[in-house]
Write a protein that holds these residues in place. Structure first.
Motif, mmCIF file in Angstrom:
data_model
loop_
_atom_site.group_PDB
_atom_site.id
_atom_site.type_symbol
_atom_site.label_atom_id
_atom_site.label_comp_id
_atom_site.label_asym_id
_atom_site.label_seq_id
_atom_site.Cartn_x
_atom_site.Cartn_y
_atom_site.Cartn_z
ATOM 1 N N ARG A 179 0.845 -1.198 0.000
ATOM 2 C CA ARG A 179 0.000 0.000 0.000
ATOM 3 C C ARG A 179 0.879 1.247 0.000
ATOM 4 O O ARG A 179 1.718 1.416 0.880
ATOM 5 C CB ARG A 179 -0.925 0.014 1.207
ATOM 6 C CG ARG A 179 -1.831 1.256 1.270
ATOM 7 C CD ARG A 179 -2.765 1.215 2.471
ATOM 8 N NE ARG A 179 -3.566 2.426 2.581
ATOM 9 C CZ ARG A 179 -4.692 2.637 1.897
ATOM 10 N NH1 ARG A 179 -5.139 1.713 1.075
ATOM 11 N NH2 ARG A 179 -5.373 3.764 2.045
ATOM 12 N N PHE A 180 0.665 2.120 -0.993
ATOM 13 C CA PHE A 180 1.427 3.346 -1.147
ATOM 14 C C PHE A 180 0.579 4.545 -0.737
ATOM 15 O O PHE A 180 -0.610 4.627 -1.083
ATOM 16 C CB PHE A 180 1.875 3.516 -2.598
ATOM 17 C CG PHE A 180 2.837 2.463 -3.071
ATOM 18 C CD1 PHE A 180 4.193 2.704 -3.102
ATOM 19 C CD2 PHE A 180 2.371 1.212 -3.477
ATOM 20 C CE1 PHE A 180 5.080 1.737 -3.534
ATOM 21 C CE2 PHE A 180 3.242 0.236 -3.909
ATOM 22 C CZ PHE A 180 4.605 0.490 -3.930
ATOM 23 N N GLU A 181 1.191 5.473 -0.028
ATOM 24 C CA GLU A 181 0.490 6.683 0.391
ATOM 25 C C GLU A 181 0.512 7.719 -0.733
ATOM 26 O O GLU A 181 1.297 7.608 -1.678
ATOM 27 C CB GLU A 181 1.132 7.241 1.660
ATOM 28 C CG GLU A 181 1.027 6.309 2.856
ATOM 29 C CD GLU A 181 -0.411 5.906 3.152
ATOM 30 O OE1 GLU A 181 -1.298 6.789 3.085
ATOM 31 O OE2 GLU A 181 -0.654 4.720 3.415
ATOM 32 N N PRO A 182 -0.349 8.740 -0.646
ATOM 33 C CA PRO A 182 -0.343 9.791 -1.680
ATOM 34 C C PRO A 182 1.026 10.449 -1.786
ATOM 35 O O PRO A 182 1.762 10.538 -0.809
ATOM 36 C CB PRO A 182 -1.397 10.786 -1.174
ATOM 37 C CG PRO A 182 -2.272 10.001 -0.263
ATOM 38 C CD PRO A 182 -1.381 8.991 0.389
ATOM 39 N N GLU A 215 -7.488 4.058 -4.617
ATOM 40 C CA GLU A 215 -8.628 4.298 -3.742
ATOM 41 C C GLU A 215 -9.720 5.042 -4.511
ATOM 42 O O GLU A 215 -9.479 6.078 -5.126
ATOM 43 C CB GLU A 215 -8.171 5.120 -2.531
ATOM 44 C CG GLU A 215 -9.150 5.178 -1.395
ATOM 45 C CD GLU A 215 -8.532 5.832 -0.176
ATOM 46 O OE1 GLU A 215 -8.726 7.059 0.002
ATOM 47 O OE2 GLU A 215 -7.842 5.134 0.593
ATOM 48 N N PRO A 252 -4.201 7.247 -2.202
ATOM 49 C CA PRO A 252 -3.517 6.000 -1.823
ATOM 50 C C PRO A 252 -3.832 4.894 -2.822
ATOM 51 O O PRO A 252 -4.923 4.831 -3.379
ATOM 52 C CB PRO A 252 -4.105 5.685 -0.447
ATOM 53 C CG PRO A 252 -4.531 7.009 0.096
ATOM 54 C CD PRO A 252 -5.016 7.787 -1.087
ATOM 55 N N TYR A 253 -2.850 4.028 -3.054
ATOM 56 C CA TYR A 253 -3.078 2.928 -3.990
ATOM 57 C C TYR A 253 -2.315 1.693 -3.540
ATOM 58 O O TYR A 253 -1.408 1.753 -2.703
ATOM 59 C CB TYR A 253 -2.683 3.328 -5.413
ATOM 60 C CG TYR A 253 -1.203 3.505 -5.659
ATOM 61 C CD1 TYR A 253 -0.436 2.472 -6.199
ATOM 62 C CD2 TYR A 253 -0.576 4.713 -5.375
ATOM 63 C CE1 TYR A 253 0.918 2.636 -6.436
ATOM 64 C CE2 TYR A 253 0.777 4.885 -5.609
ATOM 65 C CZ TYR A 253 1.520 3.839 -6.145
ATOM 66 O OH TYR A 253 2.861 3.995 -6.377
ATOM 67 N N PRO A 257 2.245 -1.719 4.447
ATOM 68 C CA PRO A 257 2.769 -0.417 4.023
ATOM 69 C C PRO A 257 4.002 -0.567 3.135
ATOM 70 O O PRO A 257 4.903 -1.375 3.430
ATOM 71 C CB PRO A 257 3.116 0.268 5.340
ATOM 72 C CG PRO A 257 2.277 -0.414 6.364
ATOM 73 C CD PRO A 257 2.152 -1.839 5.913
ATOM 74 N N GLY A 287 6.234 1.823 2.515
ATOM 75 C CA GLY A 287 7.364 2.624 2.964
ATOM 76 C C GLY A 287 8.526 1.819 3.512
ATOM 77 O O GLY A 287 9.659 1.933 3.012
ATOM 78 N N ASP A 296 7.874 6.242 -0.400
ATOM 79 C CA ASP A 296 6.532 6.082 0.155
ATOM 80 C C ASP A 296 6.608 5.567 1.567
ATOM 81 O O ASP A 296 7.537 4.889 1.937
ATOM 82 C CB ASP A 296 5.733 5.118 -0.705
ATOM 83 C CG ASP A 296 5.474 5.709 -2.084
ATOM 84 O OD1 ASP A 296 6.267 5.439 -3.015
ATOM 85 O OD2 ASP A 296 4.496 6.444 -2.234
#
Length: 317
Positions: free
Chosen positions: A34-37, A56, A76-77, A89, A91, A317
């Motif tokens: 999962r990547f954050e904006p 998302e 997020p994607y 996550p 990151g 990320d």
């Protein structure tokens, strides 16, 4: 004089792109990240294998070998081997990259190779491009632009995988070439984007845009631009606004002020020189237009730009 040629090249040049390639992803088995904006643009493609890309609020997209994609200021994607895989996550996984690669699962069983690059722009003018992009553009390998894009991704992946002299320079240029081809593919579709990007494919409107960019200091009139487009003034004004989103002369002002922001930030011209270079007969007329668009005087903007900028967040990320 501010010399420019082509709207796409002009805009990308003005955005001062900064490219970070990778890390690339090699994976086997079941996985999901999962990547954050993040700001601005990410481009990538599948060198080998398949995976799901789930933004998302959007329908999942299955990416196949040779497909390329572009993310513009996305929500997020998730990237995943299967839709039912539980995401973790990205990151910490990305931070643990070694030799420009993130590996998931046994190396001997890897069946996916994803190559990506992040392109960040000067925040002062980033909206010139990012406001025109949807969160996701996918170009299939079978699409008209697909083969060329797949070749670029393959070339980029090769550069990432070797430690050759000049590698980072080649990678940066390839990523920006990939961006331009993605923009062409996006602009050429039937559901064309609004803004100057889509308008470039319209013969008449595109000709007017290119004329404006070729000589921004000229005192353009609606009549002149309409003649270049081979339309009446009323038809040109209506068509231009429907494609670009703003009236022709408002677009001209916005573009001039984008150039002015860049020149003031880099302190390359005096305000009087900049006024002449952007088509204004006096410094006061230029300052009035600048204040209307930007919200501050040219001198205030330049002084603020001279102040040390807060360090930009990393692109990881």
């Amino acid at each position: 004089m501010l010399g420019f040629r082509d709207p796409v090249a002009d805009a990308i040049g003005l955005l001062r792109p900064r490219t970070v390639i990778g890390p690339s992803l090699r994976a086997a088995g079941e996985w999901a990240l999962r990547f954050e904006p993040f700001p601005h643009v990410r481009v990538g493609g599948l060198v080998r294998g398949t995976c799901w890309l789930v933004l998302e609020g959007h329908e999942p997209v299955l990416l196949r070998e040779g497909d390329t994609f572009m993310l513009g200021n996305p929500p997020p994607y998730v990237l995943a081997s299967a839709l039912d895989a539980s995401p973790r996550p990205a990151g910490p996984v990305w931070t643990g990259a070694e030799d420009a690669f993130v590996r998931i699962g046994p190396e001997s069983e890897e069946d996916l190779y994803l190559c990506v690059g992040h392109i960040a722009f000067d925040d002062r003018n980033a909206a010139l491009l990012t406001d025109l992009l949807p969160p996701l553009v996918v170009v299939r390998v079978a699409d008209p632009h697909g083969t060329r894009l797949a070749q670029l991704i393959d070339h980029l992946a090769t550069e990432v995988g070797i430690a050759a002299a000049g590698g980072p320079l080649v990678q940066n240029h390839l990523a920006q070439i990939l961006l331009v081809h993605m923009l062409r593919a996006h602009a050429g579709r039937t559901d064309r984007p609004t803004g100057w990007l889509g308008a470039l494919n319209e013969d008449g409107i595109g000709a007017a845009l290119r004329a404006v960019h070729a000589d921004v200091a000229h005192s353009w009139s609606l009549r002149e631009l309409a003649e270049i487009s081979h339309m009446s003034r009323s038809a040109f004004a209506q068509t231009f606004k429907s494609h670009v989103g703003v009236p022709p002369l408002e677009y001209l002002i916005q573009w001039r002020m984008s150039l002015a922001r860049d020149a003031l930030a880099r302190d390359t011209l005096s305000i009087s020189e900049l006024a002449r270079a952007t088509g204004y007969q006096s410094e006061s007329a230029f300052s009035t237009a600048f204040r209307r668009v930007v919200g501050s005087s040219p001198a205030q903007f330049r002084n603020q730009a001279r102040q040390p900028r807060v360090a930009e967040p990393g692109t990881a990320d």
